[in-house]
Enzyme design. Structure first.
Site, PDB file in Angstrom:
ATOM      1  CG  ASP A 101      -1.158   2.078   6.793  1.00  0.00           C
ATOM      2  OD1 ASP A 101      -1.732   1.963   5.690  1.00  0.00           O
ATOM      3  OD2 ASP A 101      -0.839   3.184   7.283  1.00  0.00           O
ATOM      4  CG  ASP A 120      -4.002  -1.361   3.031  1.00  0.00           C
ATOM      5  OD1 ASP A 120      -4.206  -1.218   1.819  1.00  0.00           O
ATOM      6  OD2 ASP A 120      -3.448  -0.502   3.739  1.00  0.00           O
ATOM      7  CG  ASP A 170      -1.718   1.232   1.372  1.00  0.00           C
ATOM      8  OD1 ASP A 170      -2.388   1.604   0.392  1.00  0.00           O
ATOM      9  OD2 ASP A 170      -1.680   1.859   2.449  1.00  0.00           O
TER      10      ASP A 170
END
Length: 788
Positions: free
Chosen positions: A674, A678, A482
């Site tokens: 995080d 996600d 990410d």
């Protein structure tokens, strides 16, 4: 001036803080009218009010189900653990039984209407093993075993010297009728000195081996029992009738060598438990509580969230909390592995177990005991030790089959050699087969290596939820990231703001109030900016997070939408030309743009600055040098994705929803993230890694939690997993080759029992030593990144 002489108009009322109880002349309040002595107390109260209650795990069998953890003793290898677990699972009333050889514990779930912990303890003891309940003081097996080993060692030395002398007498031709009485006397002395060895070291083995044999499930105790006591019984018989070989020294040496191997295993197991115990030992037992009258020292178990605790220089923080008063450096290496101290100020978070180096702090407790970060990490490590990998389960099954196989081979060898050379030769060959086929090395090969690797990872700031995570991580071929908060630096900052037909202060009040309920780093940047402008925020009537897109909330009887341009379009909000032009200009400059609107139109936008982490490019280079494919999966717009692809030098897939991220994760892929968006990708990936500052959803979905805020831990973890699996394969390969070659030599009559015992101990030492090399695997901060 005396307080009694002051005029009523000048007197200020002392008000008690509703959280910590301290009085204050300048109270602060929240929307509910609660009074606080400082901003930290007010913030802690808000956190406690919003924190959901911890969900208790429900027993799967019925409402009557209870759990207990028994401490076990007397287990010699994984075959013993398998036997105990199998028998407990077959016990009436037991719902689930999980036995760990290395931990020396049995984790049991049972129906309290049918059985109880005392009955389960009695059941284990009936198998020939020790068991203690949680409220009982466990027997110090290590100290007791070492004492018995020392005493037995003296007796074994005596037998070996006497036996060696008799053997030399025969070999050199010194035997004569005149000295026969002396030989007979020394043979009786060997019998006398071997009895204490059989009692101190052999009796526990005899009891466990006989119990397992009666139940038709032989284990290593059975092998040693049959071999050594057969040799002893044959020697007593030959001594009585006056002819035939005596094997007292062989029997005692076998038990002694096997016991030395057991001692080495105990030391290795003790080392593998160090990671959990080190964390728990660093949380102080006592804490200084700040009260109105005077400070008082209490046990940490008496602390509750909301209490104010004083921490002096050199002391460890006993709780997780927010700093109310104080400033100074804190050593957080216990949790993060980062040796560099971190400077903390009022309002910053601190964690239990970390060390106050030079400041004097008053901390408002937000979590105590098992709820602290250190407590949760300890729990995760403890759970990881119970969560056995597929490879471990396969080895356990193989070890369980090795024992009856060894008995079958020994029986075949005895029958063959009894036919060829008589009962004594047949017995000695069978004894050699039993010893060489013992599956101790096989049972040690996998779990010890993986456990030590878990400990090493914890020391470098990475918590693995299971040993299976190491196995899967070693096989990955590609890693996806990410972007926001993972590859970019936090916290993010609002650089500019642009509004249309609304006052800036009112725009900040509305957007800040809505974003205050969001966990996203972009939302936090908006809230921090609003607070810096002294804007008073309100609580929305309703709130909903829309992963990747933004948030929706009801405030002041209006539906507020904050997020991406796609969300504005999806909600049917018109985009003023000047806002659209300004947004494009900011995007060209590399800013992230957040839109906010209500009443059918976009009211304003924020420009947020975002910069890549300092270590990100180094991390990318290290992973690429290890032959891994890399990519970025982000919900940012396509134009932003193209820009970040140029900066990072790896493929970037933009404008992805959580489901679209999941579809990009093919076999043997890892995901690092995080945020809430996600979570599905972290759970779907072969291995998921969550940043510690991420959301609870991300951390709970991940296999690995990166406590240390340093991306370089990722290539380090890849190296650790590959090295640990290499050690596992080496150990398993050795164990298999050792058993195949050793059994062949023993059945051919080419190995004496003593040499078989030496070989068994040497095999265990080799496996243990090879596994213990993981203790030398360089930590993240070590300059030398090569393993010996």
């Amino acid at each position: 001036m005396n307080l009694a002489s002051a005029s009523p108009a000048n007197i200020k009322t002392l008000t008690a803080c509703s959280l910590c109880g301290l009085t204050t002349l300048h109270p602060l309040s929240n929307d509910n009218g609660d009074v606080f002595c400082c901003p930290s107390c007010r913030e802690v109260a808000a956190l406690l009010a919003e924190s959901p209650a911890v969900e208790q795990k429900q027993a799967q069998a019925s409402e009557r189900s209870e759990s207990v953890v028994l401490s076990l003793g007397g287990m010699w290898c994984s075959s013993c653990a398998w036997l105990v677990g199998e028998q407990l699972r077959r016990t009436n009333g037991v719902v689930e039984a999980d036995v760990s050889f290395i931990q020396g514990q049995a984790n049991l779930t049972f129906d309290s209407a049918i059985t109880n912990p005392k009955k389960l303890k009695k059941r284990v003891r009936s198998l020939g093993y020790q068991a203690t309940l949680p409220n009982e003081k466990p027997r110090d097996e290590e100290e007791s075993f070492f004492t018995r080993l020392l005493i037995s060692g003296v007796m074994v030395l005596h037998d070996m010297i006497v036996g060696g002398g008799i053997y030399v007498r025969e070999l050199m031709g010194w035997a004569s009728p005149e000295t026969a009485w002396l030989v007979h006397f020394f043979q009786i002395m060997m019998l006398v000195s071997s009895i204490p060895v059989l009692i101190l070291l052999g009796l526990p083995i005899l009891r466990a081996g006989f119990a397992s044999l009666l139940r038709g499930q032989p284990n290593i105790h059975t092998l040693i029992m049959i071999g050594t006591f057969s040799a002893f019984g044959l020697s007593v018989r030959n001594l009585i009738i006056g002819h035939g070989g005596l094997y007292f020294d062989t029997a005692t040496m076998l038990i002694f060598l096997v016991s030395i191997g057991r001692w080495l295993e105990m030391q290795a197991h003790k080392s593998s438990n160090k990671a959990v115990s080190r964390l728990l030992e660093q949380i102080p037992n006592q804490a200084t509580v700040v009260t109105n009258n005077q400070d008082s020292v209490v046990n940490v178990a008496e602390l509750k969230p909301g209490m104010r605790v004083r921490v002096r220089p050199g002391e460890r923080f006993p709780v997780d909390g927010l700093i109310a008063i104080g400033e100074g450096d804190v050593d957080e290496s216990l949790l993060t592995g980062e040796p560099k101290p971190v400077t903390h100020h009022e309002g910053d978070k601190v964690q239990a177990g970390t060390v106050n180096l030079d400041g004097s702090f008053e901390v408002i407790a937000t979590a105590v005991g098992a709820s602290t970060t250190a407590g949760q990490i300890g729990r995760l490590l403890h759970e990881a030790l119970w969560a056995r990998s597929p490879l471990e389960r396969m080895v356990d099954k193989l070890s369980a089959w090795m024992t009856p196989l060894a008995l079958a081979l020994a029986t075949i060898a005895f029958l063959i050699w009894y036919t060829i050379a008589g009962i004594e030769t047949g017995l000695m060959v069978a004894l050699s087969v039993l010893l060489i086929a013992c599956p101790c090395a096989l049972g040690l090969a996998t779990p010890l290596t993986l456990w030590l690797s878990l400990e090493r990872a914890a020391e470098s700031g990475a918590i693995l939820r299971s040993t299976a995570a190491l196995e899967r991580l070693s096989k990955i071929q590609r890693i996806f990231f990410d972007k926001t908060g993972t590859l970019t630096q936090l916290p993010m900052k609002v650089r500019e703001i642009f509004v249309d037909q609304i006052q800036e202060h009112e725009f900040l009040r509305i957007t800040g109030s809505v974003e205050n309920d969001s966990e996203h780093p972009l939302a936090k940047a908006v809230v921090d900016f609003a607070k810096s402008k002294q804007v008073k925020l309100s609580k929305p009537e309703s709130f909903k997070a829309l992963p990747v897109l933004g948030v929706k909330a009801n405030l002041d009887n209006m539906q507020i939408v904050v997020g991406s341009a796609r969300l504005m379009s999806a909600e049917g909000l018109s985009m003023p030309t000047d806002i659209s032009q300004q947004a494009e200009a900011w995007k060209e400059a590399g800013h992230i743009v957040i839109y906010a609107g209500w009443d059918g139109r976009v009211a304003g936008i924020f420009a947020l600055g975002e910069k890549i982490r300092e270590e990100a490019k180094d991390m990318i280079h290290q992973l690429q040098s290890r032959g891994l494919e890399l990519g970025v999966l982000t919900g940012d717009e396509a134009s932003a994705g193209a820009r970040w692809q140029k900066v990072l030098g790896i493929p970037v897939s933009a404008a992805l929803s959580p489901d679209e991220k999941m579809k990009r994760l093919i076999e043997n892929s890892a995901m690092v993230g995080d945020g809430i968006n996600d979570g599905p990708a972290l759970a779907a990936a072969t291995i998921g890694l969550a940043m510690n500052h991420g959301t609870d959803v991300a951390r709970s979905a991940a296999d690995i939690v990166l406590v240390r805020d340093d991306l370089r831990v990722i290539p380090w973890l890849v190296d650790l997993s590959r090295e640990s699996m290499k050690r596992v394969k080496q150990n398993l390969g050795w164990a298999v080759i050792y058993n195949l070659v050793g059994v062949g030599l023993a059945m051919a009559g080419l190995l004496q029992p003593v040499f078989s015992a030496f070989a068994m101990v040497a095999s265990s030492i080799f496996v243990t030593t090879n596994a213990m090399k993981m203790n030398k695997f360089p930590l993240l901060d070590d300059e030398n990144m090569k393993v010996e």
